[in-house]
Design a protein around this motif. Sequence first.
Motif, PDB file in Angstrom:
ATOM      1  N   ILE A 591       0.858  -1.191   0.000  1.00 53.11           N
ATOM      2  CA  ILE A 591       0.000   0.000   0.000  1.00 53.11           C
ATOM      3  C   ILE A 591       0.893   1.240   0.000  1.00 53.11           C
ATOM      4  O   ILE A 591       1.896   1.291   0.712  1.00 53.11           O
ATOM      5  CB  ILE A 591      -0.905   0.047   1.249  1.00 53.11           C
ATOM      6  N   SER A 592       0.517   2.241  -0.792  1.00 53.05           N
ATOM      7  CA  SER A 592       1.288   3.484  -0.834  1.00 53.05           C
ATOM      8  C   SER A 592       0.396   4.673  -0.522  1.00 53.05           C
ATOM      9  O   SER A 592      -0.782   4.695  -0.882  1.00 53.05           O
ATOM     10  CB  SER A 592       1.914   3.683  -2.222  1.00 53.05           C
ATOM     11  N   LEU A 593       0.970   5.666   0.137  1.00 48.02           N
ATOM     12  CA  LEU A 593       0.303   6.947   0.331  1.00 48.02           C
ATOM     13  C   LEU A 593       0.582   7.843  -0.871  1.00 48.02           C
ATOM     14  O   LEU A 593       1.645   7.715  -1.511  1.00 48.02           O
ATOM     15  CB  LEU A 593       0.806   7.624   1.608  1.00 48.02           C
ATOM     16  N   LYS A 599       4.871   4.091   2.487  1.00 49.93           N
ATOM     17  CA  LYS A 599       4.588   2.799   1.866  1.00 49.93           C
ATOM     18  C   LYS A 599       4.590   1.709   2.936  1.00 49.93           C
ATOM     19  O   LYS A 599       5.418   1.714   3.852  1.00 49.93           O
ATOM     20  CB  LYS A 599       5.639   2.496   0.795  1.00 49.93           C
ATOM     21  N   PHE A 632      -6.504   9.158   3.429  1.00 50.68           N
ATOM     22  CA  PHE A 632      -5.502   8.185   2.969  1.00 50.68           C
ATOM     23  C   PHE A 632      -4.715   7.620   4.155  1.00 50.68           C
ATOM     24  O   PHE A 632      -4.454   6.419   4.229  1.00 50.68           O
ATOM     25  CB  PHE A 632      -4.550   8.842   1.970  1.00 50.68           C
ATOM     26  N   TYR A 636      -4.614   3.859   5.409  1.00 52.46           N
ATOM     27  CA  TYR A 636      -3.260   3.282   5.467  1.00 52.46           C
ATOM     28  C   TYR A 636      -3.064   2.516   6.778  1.00 52.46           C
ATOM     29  O   TYR A 636      -2.672   1.343   6.791  1.00 52.46           O
ATOM     30  CB  TYR A 636      -2.261   4.428   5.342  1.00 52.46           C
ATOM     31  N   GLN A 639      -5.334  -0.675   7.149  1.00 58.65           N
ATOM     32  CA  GLN A 639      -4.835  -1.870   6.465  1.00 58.65           C
ATOM     33  C   GLN A 639      -3.613  -2.460   7.186  1.00 58.65           C
ATOM     34  O   GLN A 639      -3.440  -3.686   7.220  1.00 58.65           O
ATOM     35  CB  GLN A 639      -4.483  -1.532   5.008  1.00 58.65           C
TER      36      GLN A 639
END
Length: 653
Positions: A591-593, A599, A632, A636, A639
């Motif tokens: 997952i990336s911001l 990340k 976000f 983040y 997750q």
Amino acid sequence: MKKIATLIITLLLISTTIAQNFDNYKFGIVSKEELDLKKYDKDTLANAVVLFEMGATTFDLKNDKIIISTKFYKKIKLFNSNGFEHGTFSIKLYKTNNAREEVIDIKAITHNGFTKTYLNKSQIFKDKLTENVNEVKFTMPNLKDGSVIELEYTVDSPFKFNLTGWKFQSSIPKVYSIYKASIPGNYYYNRILNGYLKLDVNSSDIKKDCFRVPGYVNTANCENVTYAIKDIPAFTPEDYMTNEENFISKIKFELADFIWFDGRKQKYTTTWEAVDREFKTDKNIGGQFKKTNFFKDKLPPEIDTITSELDKAKAIYSYIQSYYTWNKKYNIFKDIDIKESYKTKIGNVGEINISLINSLKAANINCDLVLISTRENGFPTKLHPVISDFNYIIAKTTINNTTYFLDATDKFTPFGTLPFRCLNKDGRVMDFENDSYWTDIIPIENSKSQLNVDLKLDENGTITGKIKKLSFGYDAISERKKIENRSIEYLMSDFEKDFNKLEVTDYKIENKDNLNEPLIQIIDIVIENKTNATTHLINPYFTEQFKQNPFKQNKRLYPVNFGHPKKYVVNFMLEIPENYKIESFPNNVAISLPENGGKFIHTTKKFSNSKLGLFSTITINKAVYYNSDYEFLQEYFKQIIITQKQPISIKII
């Protein structure tokens, strides 16, 4: 054109309605609707709501003195006992040797149905908080679920600078909040609207010849201003924010100029050029910088033999850091005595860090003083000098084109790393040879925590292994403070308490006192299978697990401020015998911001039927994330938590 006219009429109607509420309230009158109110529809979880509040400031003549008089009124509905804390009030009053503020005409009523309970004078207490601040405090009587409380009082202040403004937002929601002031034209105040809420009313008009002082022919016109906001949400502090005063909605006044009735002008808002001149001659700051020679023969002689300028600076920093003990006082504008603090080895922030600057200069290393405001003190004003905004001093030196910020008050911060309390964006560099200037306070060292875990499961279901925790930057500072003055036995027991069956058999620490190296903690563990369980669930994250999302609000108007970038790394290896199999393990995740904000990479790899590896990296690449990033960030961490909750399952064959 028609749309514009309609908008103007609508705004005028809102302004008129609020102004009428302001002017026509009657103390002691509470409506049946207010008494029967069970909840506030715009915030159904609120324990209390401000139904109406107002402030009205006038400039009056009392006993031949000009007094700034502010009348306060507040009406609050308490829904339940959790809201009773809002029935206690504190009024802070400023004083000097020659003058003081006074509170007069305190009236307060608790309404329970048609029963009124009045605040008695014997229930009002006065206390001295500091040399310059008194407090008047009282708690409303007979508080019950559903009470409506009213209070009214006036504060008289003789201080021209003390047009304190108005705080619209608080920890509970408000239906209406209104502030009025009638300001004579010979007083000029800078005005700052703070926070994210917009004014519903922002009006002003001029009243001719409203203010006169006996003995002077001239009169002053008055500016009558009204500021109001309706339907104000509660301000809820959340994790990772600086002082709430940076973001809470309020109007501030700062006295800039005052014109006497004989035409003389007195300026209160100064310039940085004037501040620079004043600092050079000030006995507490400028005067202390004339004592550079004092430290030339105080520094250890071996420092003189160091040829590298950076190494010499590090040695001086280390010497001052270890020599002094900080007394936890922030004094920077008074009570600074370099020679006395050197003699006692105890000093405040000003004494220790000015000693550091003088010592560096004594070694011919250029160094400047930087005024800052700490995180809990709020952001400094940048439009013009407000010296009272600053509460701290640090040092700044540039060596080989690299800038270092230094603070020798903290025993655990390495050279070039500031204590976390100092990470508050802007500082004013007071260059006593040239003009002062603003600088960004940027941490040069990222924080990193790395967990290396190597475990082995034997045929009987007992797990043994080693956990190696490496801490860098601010994580190392935090860990060193945790283990300071703690025995190995305590640390072993403290680690064990977070796990049901885990036992620590050995605990080693490396680089405990070497601040320039990562702190390393090596922990030998054993988890015995005393119940003969056939299935084992192992969470590979141990102490590096996020157990709850730090971002709980649906929306956030103010920035998320971590202070500095962060990184969390976990390398996990597990070896199992032939009579066991790996039944399940967490899925791979990436997952990336947005905008390279961070990340999360989580990878599980099966090397063979007997060996499993799990590798995880979480990065927070920015010190500050703005409200557009909030959703976000929230997702983040959501997750991350979901992934970290998934254990590795191992089952006997």
